[in-house]
Design an enzyme around this catalytic site. Structure first.
Site, PDB file in Angstrom:
ATOM      1  N   SER A   1       0.735  -1.210   0.054  1.00 25.65           N
ATOM      2  CA  SER A   1       0.094   0.085   0.131  1.00 25.65           C
ATOM      3  C   SER A   1       1.000   1.306   0.008  1.00 25.65           C
ATOM      4  CB  SER A   1      -0.907   0.079   1.077  1.00 25.65           C
ATOM      5  OG  SER A   1      -0.139   0.219   2.220  1.00 25.65           O
TER       6      SER A   1
ATOM      7  N   LYS B   1       0.728   5.117   6.744  1.00 24.72           N
ATOM      8  CA  LYS B   1       0.199   5.669   5.558  1.00 24.72           C
ATOM      9  C   LYS B   1       0.738   7.015   5.728  1.00 24.72           C
ATOM     10  CE  LYS B   1      -2.789   2.275   4.883  1.00 24.72           C
ATOM     11  NZ  LYS B   1      -2.348   1.300   3.680  1.00 24.72           N
TER      12      LYS B   1
END
Length: 189
Positions: A40, A81
């Site tokens: 990701s 993230k």
């Protein structure tokens, strides 16, 4: 002779206890090691990268746009993230471009990667805060952040109902350094 052996054992035991205490102190208050699990954050971070995240700076200042953070996503799982939206902001992606409060914002960490894609490839699907993010807020509430993975088509992030906006209280630290694999050792931008 027996007293000398006991003294030596006590010295080793004290050294071991002090070392364990220092490790606990450092891991609890200063830094944590973490492994990247999944694609990701590509191209910035890769599956299997081992990072050092520091926990100190957010005790004295708030996270900033584009910081790569580690946070509690669920009771069992921490995610890595990038912070895109800050409290009080309106965030929108339109035609593969980031807009904060209606102002275009460049994402330099993705520029090279996006340039290598075919011209008709959409990297970040259009979305906005009021229609596509859980809670349907007009602006990001105080104490919350919008986070996205750099691999926009393969990331469970604020666009997902599983994550949504991330509370500042759930942020553990900021990724600072890749220490493994050896060929990828570097600071994290």
């Amino acid at each position: 002779m027996k007293e000398k052996e006991q003294s030596e054992w006590l010295s080793w035991l004290k050294a071991l206890i002090i070392a364990l205490f220092l490790v606990w102190l450092i891991r609890t208050f200063l830094v944590i090691p973490i492994e990247v699990d999944g694609p990701s954050m590509e191209p910035t971070l890769h599956n299997g990268d081992y990072l050092i995240a520091e926990k100190v700076s957010y005790r004295f200042s708030s996270p900033k746009r584009f910081d790569i953070v580690i946070f509690h996503a669920t009771a069992d799982k921490d995610y890595i993230k990038r912070i895109i939206g800050l409290p009080g902001e309106v965030v929108e992606y339109k035609d593969d471009k980031l807009y904060i409060n209606d102002q275009f914002i460049e994402e330099p960490y993705l520029s090279d990667h996006i340039a290598q894609l075919q011209s008709d490839t959409i990297y970040t699907v259009d979305f906005n805060l009021t229609e596509d993010i859980i809670g349907r807020h007009q602006t990001i509430p105080e104490g919350y952040y919008l986070v996205l993975g750099d691999n926009r088509s393969n990331s469970t992030d604020s666009r997902s109902d599983l994550v949504g906006l991330v509370s500042e209280d759930d942020i553990i630290g900021q990724a600072r350094f890749i220490y493994w694999p050896f060929k990828r050792i570097r600071l994290v931008n």
